[in-house]
Write an enzyme that holds these catalytic residues in place. Structure first.
Site, short mmCIF file in Angstrom:
data_model
loop_
_atom_site.label_atom_id
_atom_site.label_comp_id
_atom_site.label_asym_id
_atom_site.label_seq_id
_atom_site.Cartn_x
_atom_site.Cartn_y
_atom_site.Cartn_z
N LYS A 107 -40.55 -8.74 12.79
CA LYS A 107 -39.81 -9.24 11.35
C LYS A 107 -39.32 -10.91 11.71
CE LYS A 107 -38.54 -6.32 8.93
NZ LYS A 107 -39.17 -4.49 9.46
C1 PLP Z 1 -40.56 -3.79 9.54
C2 PLP Z 1 -41.01 -3.23 10.78
C3 PLP Z 1 -42.43 -2.07 10.36
C4 PLP Z 1 -43.13 -2.35 8.80
O1 PLP Z 1 -43.49 -3.82 8.39
P1 PLP Z 1 -43.79 -3.73 6.42
O2 PLP Z 1 -44.01 -4.25 6.13
O3 PLP Z 1 -42.25 -3.49 6.46
O4 PLP Z 1 -44.37 -2.87 6.59
C5 PLP Z 1 -43.11 -2.02 10.99
N1 PLP Z 1 -42.54 -1.89 12.16
C6 PLP Z 1 -41.08 -2.21 12.61
C7 PLP Z 1 -41.25 -2.75 14.57
C8 PLP Z 1 -40.61 -3.02 12.21
O5 PLP Z 1 -38.97 -3.58 12.23
#
Ligand code: PLP
Length: 451
Positions: A107
């Site tokens: 993120k």
């Molecule tokens: C947010 C997140 C996801 C999911 O990603 P999306 O874009 O919401 O599908 C997967 N793994 C981790 C560690 C995350 O923080």
């Protein structure tokens, strides 16, 4: 570049308006009216480029001059000042490590680009902006870290006290300066309700310039297309990105652990831009409306179920609306295969991957490992029938194993080593403030902030 809304095709707004607005008034999500496409020359130049150079080529057509190119180049270089890695696991498989950013989850890519983009637009107008965000884990720390010390911005993060992992709580509570976390005596839904009440409180909004750092913001999505380009360049190696699978380069499969489907949608944007991605695997945990939709054609969103890959516990993924705006069911099925993985299989996958490759996966990456183990025999067989000898899968590892050390310890019997930047966090003082689960108290807090 003009943007419209997934719920209103007549909307026509600029990139700036889409970023600062976050979401359409009818609840729709913003999408470019025409998807950018790179030339063969641009694609073939990518394998020699650094990640920030390559990210600039991907992002620039979406911004389309609203941030002048030299300033956008600086912004991108500042956002992505940390490494990526893609170690090889076996003959057909690599793992794309997206956790080398400051908060150790992927993120950081979206949050850091979005923060700098919002700051660019706000500063030009001399705007001050206060961001409020409710978090159940990784989002709050990525957003807080991205806005830390950015002029013109202050951030309030609400998290449910005692209901997130101790490491996550530590990451949030140690913010200082222009970013402050509130430890709410309630659950995540209570935090989210308090944020929503603030946004609909006209009196508060007349006094405080509020904005959200929502995960559906287009400025969080677009930068994520960049690491698909980087990974596809690694797969093509000395081949040609513009070339045909099996002739000029290996066939390329991206395996994406998915929850809200921002990551996967960014991959679809990368493929539309011309990047050589032949197939996506959308791998979810038991929260599985998208794999079911790909299988049956029926889309049934529902309440989320708690799992050990908790950052993917989304029962009604926001970005499904963007995927539907891009493709009908038939076209989506040609590009994406869906599969869901239970907690028991995720735990077994952590052990299986360790045993076969010595690599330590955390639960989200393990979902991708299991998905590829399940689907690869069929995918490799079909490639052979078409005369393609080399298929390369890229499994996305979205968080550092130390962020999920409890599950890793249970399955592998050791604690993954904490990276230095998480050790730093552990030694910082707690600054979070207790907050009652009460909108009035939250509002009083916001009104008392220095303006
Ligand atoms: C947010 C997140 C996801 C999911 O990603 P999306 O874009 O919401 O599908 C997967 N793994 C981790 C560690 C995350 O923080």
């Amino acid at each position: 570049m003009n943007y419209n809304s997934t719920r209103d095709a007549s909307v026509s707004i600029s990139f700036e308006e889409a970023v600062m607005g976050g979401m359409g008034s009818s609840g729709g999500l913003f999408m470019p009216r025409a998807l950018p496409r790179l030339s063969s020359a641009e694609l073939d130049a990518m394998p020699g480029q650094s990640f920030p150079e390559l990210a600039l080529r991907i992002i620039s057509p979406f911004v389309d001059g609203e941030i002048p190119e030299p300033e956008l180049a600086d912004l991108v270089a500042g956002a992505f000042d940390f490494p990526l890695a893609m170690p090889r696991l076996d003959k057909n498989t690599s793992v794309l490590e997206l956790f080398h950013g400051p908060t150790c989850a992927f993120k950081d890519f979206g949050a850091r680009f979005m923060a700098r983009t919002m700051s660019y637009f706000a500063q030009r107008k001399g705007q001050r902006v206060h961001i409020i965000v409710a978090t159940s884990g990784d989002t709050g720390s990525a957003v807080g870290s991205a806005f830390q010390d950015l002029p013109g911005f202050s951030v309030t993060i609400l998290y449910p006290k005692g209901l997130i992992s101790p490491l996550q709580e530590k990451q949030l509570s140690t913010f200082s300066g222009n970013v402050r976390a509130l430890a709410v005596s309630g659950c995540f839904d209570d935090c989210q309700r308090m944020v929503k009440s603030a946004f609909t409180d006209a009196q508060l909004r007349s006094k405080l310039p509020l904005s959200s750092a929502n995960s559906i913001n287009i400025a969080r999505l677009v930068p994520q297309a960049s690491y698909y380009a980087w990974a596809a360049s690694q797969v093509a190696a000395s081949g040609k990105l513009s070339g045909a699978a099996g002739k000029d380069r290996p066939e390329c499969v991206m395996v994406v652990p998915s929850g809200n489907f921002g990551n996967l949608t960014a991959g679809l944007l990368a493929a539309e831009a011309g990047l050589p991605i032949d197939l996506f695997i959308a791998a979810t945990n038991s929260n599985r409306p998208v794999p079911e939709y790909l299988e049956s054609g029926d889309y049934r969103p529902r309440d989320s179920i708690a799992t050990i890959s908790n950052a993917m516990d989304v029962g009604s993924p926001s970005n499904f609306e963007r995927m539907q705006a891009m493709y009908d069911l038939g076209s989506l099925r040609q590009r994406v295969r869906g599969i869901w993985v239970s907690d028991a299989d995720t735990r077994a996958a952590i052990r299986d991957c360790k045993q076969k490759t010595a690599y330590t996966m955390e639960p989200h990456g393990a979902v991708a490992w299991k998905a590829w183990q399940s689907l690869s025999p069929d995918i490799l067989e079909k490639a052979r029938e078409r005369g393609i000898g080399d298929v390369q899968a890229v499994l996305f590892e979205t968080a550092h194993p130390a962020k999920f050390s409890e599950v890793v310890r249970q399955e592998l019997g050791f604690d993954p080593e904490l990276p230095e930047r998480l050790k730093d966090v552990m030694s910082k003082p707690d600054n979070s403030l207790p907050m009652a689960c009460d909108y009035k108290a939250f509002k009083d807090y916001l009104l008392a902030l220095p303006q």
